[in-house]
Scaffold this active site. Structure first.
Site, PDB file in Angstrom:
ATOM      1  N   LYS A   1      70.136  42.593  40.120  1.00 26.80           N
ATOM      2  CA  LYS A   1      70.408  41.409  39.538  1.00 26.80           C
ATOM      3  C   LYS A   1      72.097  41.484  39.120  1.00 26.80           C
ATOM      4  O   LYS A   1      72.404  41.548  37.699  1.00 26.80           O
ATOM      5  CB  LYS A   1      69.569  41.438  38.230  1.00 26.80           C
TER       6      LYS A   1
HETATM    7  N1  PMP Z   1      64.393  36.832  42.116  1.00 24.09           N
HETATM    8  C1  PMP Z   1      65.220  36.420  41.336  1.00 24.09           C
HETATM    9  C2  PMP Z   1      66.563  35.775  41.975  1.00 24.09           C
HETATM   10  C3  PMP Z   1      65.115  36.649  40.133  1.00 24.09           C
HETATM   11  O1  PMP Z   1      66.151  36.254  39.109  1.00 24.09           O
HETATM   12  C4  PMP Z   1      63.949  37.145  39.266  1.00 24.09           C
HETATM   13  C5  PMP Z   1      64.006  37.004  37.852  1.00 24.09           C
HETATM   14  N2  PMP Z   1      64.047  38.116  37.440  1.00 24.09           N
HETATM   15  C6  PMP Z   1      62.848  37.459  40.263  1.00 24.09           C
HETATM   16  C7  PMP Z   1      63.131  37.095  41.457  1.00 24.09           C
HETATM   17  C8  PMP Z   1      61.924  37.824  39.728  1.00 24.09           C
HETATM   18  O2  PMP Z   1      61.966  39.268  39.341  1.00 24.09           O
HETATM   19  P1  PMP Z   1      61.169  39.874  38.053  1.00 24.09           P
HETATM   20  O3  PMP Z   1      59.750  39.879  38.408  1.00 24.09           O
HETATM   21  O4  PMP Z   1      61.779  41.433  38.013  1.00 24.09           O
HETATM   22  O5  PMP Z   1      61.495  39.184  36.943  1.00 24.09           O
END
Ligand code: PMP
Length: 316
Positions: free
Chosen positions: A160
């Site tokens: 992220k």
């Molecule tokens: N892909 C992206 C680009 C994201 O920003 C997120 C949100 N964090 C997700 C997928 C989903 O990830 P998570 O389930 O860990 O929130």
């Protein structure tokens, strides 16, 4: 918590009043290009007067992975950050569904931050209200974006990094200007990767299919949880593999998933109706099971919840 902002945030080892946590304007610029963050949700259970933070350990581990990849220091352990987050939530008197966002960024203000490797870093943890849309009839329409998803050798989507979000933002803007709610980005191989800020799942012939971990996706914690719940609670076969765009058009059900997206049914893509054009039965059932887990009504997955009791709420 005020509607505008929380009373406190945590910054570099201290609880700070919102108004006291400021940086100088000249810090704008390179400071956040390499920044990494986490998006974490807490779900309020009004019967038990408790907040349940979902998969906090996994989010903190991913924060550590993100900082490692962008070569930022993270001088706090998972245990330390767990206590800090619980304390922050208590101090802010959170009694509603909330979003918790740790952000690590390069704190070196020497003016040469572009070239510098961030062995110094700052860490900010902020919270704000974020009501759940689970159990509502929210649905989205989507288009396949003309923007390509970034790839591992360009800007690794596995972690992220704030900069990665420019790519999803462009796709989201395009989709909304074209009259859709969201977008699906294809990766450099022309396969489906993810939506802006969310992963993608589809049901076809009774199987739940999702782009695999090398399809230019974030290592999503929700996606992982939903695969487990689909297999273990619903008894649905789950397949992780590269996905073609036309598989989306022909799917019986499609939904996006993520911390913010939770489960969001997608009922129309590029003007192809998905299944019946309504929320599908597996999407609905998975949403119900997921909400039970998030709100602490399902004991089997209690290890996914960090409980913050309301009686521990401090009055400051
Ligand atoms: N892909 C992206 C680009 C994201 O920003 C997120 C949100 N964090 C997700 C997928 C989903 O990830 P998570 O389930 O860990 O929130």
């Amino acid at each position: 918590m005020s509607n505008e902002h929380p009373e406190f945030l945590w910054w570099n080892g201290e609880m700070r009043k919102w108004d006291d946590a400021t940086v100088h304007v000249t810090d704008l610029g390179w400071s956040t290009v390499g920044a990494v963050f986490e998006g974490i949700r807490g779900y309020w259970n009004s019967d038990n007067q408790e907040l349940y933070i979902f998969r906090l350990a996994e989010h903190l581990d991913r924060l550590a992975a993100s900082t490692k990849l962008v070569r930022l220091a993270l001088p706090y352990s998972r245990e330390e950050l767990t206590s800090v987050i619980a304390e922050l939530v208590r101090l802010n008197g959170v009694q509603e569904d909330a979003y918790i966002r740790p952000l690590a960024y390069n704190a070196n203000t020497s003016g040469k931050r572009f070239a510098q490797i961030g062995n110094e870093s700052s860490l900010l943890i902020n919270t704000h209200a974020m009501p759940s849309h689970l159990g509502t009839e929210l649905t989205h329409t989507a288009k396949i974006s003309s923007w390509m998803r970034i790839s591992d050798n360009v800007m690794p989507p596995r972690v992220k990094n704030l900069s990665n979000y420019r790519n999803g933002q462009l796709a989201g803007f395009e989709a909304r200007l074209d009259g859709y709610d969201t977008a699906f980005l294809l990766n450099a191989q022309g396969k489906v990767s993810e939506a802006p800020g969310a992963c993608v799942m589809l049901m076809r012939d009774g199987k739940l299919i999702t782009p695999d971990g090398t399809s230019s996706i974030l290592e999503s914690i929700t996606r992982d949880a939903l695969m487990i719940l689909a297999r273990e609670v619903l008894g649905v076969e789950v397949i992780e593999r590269p996905v073609d765009r036309t598989e989306l058009y022909l799917a019986d059900e499609v939904f996006t998933c993520g911390t913010a997206a939770e489960i969001t049914p997608v009922v129309n893509i590029d003007k192809y109706e998905i299944g019946t054009g309504q929320i599908g039965p597996v999407t609905r059932e998975l949403g119900r099971v997921f909400e039970d887990v998030l709100r602490g009504r399902e004991e089997r997955f209690a290890h996914w919840r960090t409980r913050v009791e309301s009686k521990q709420l401090a009055t400051v």
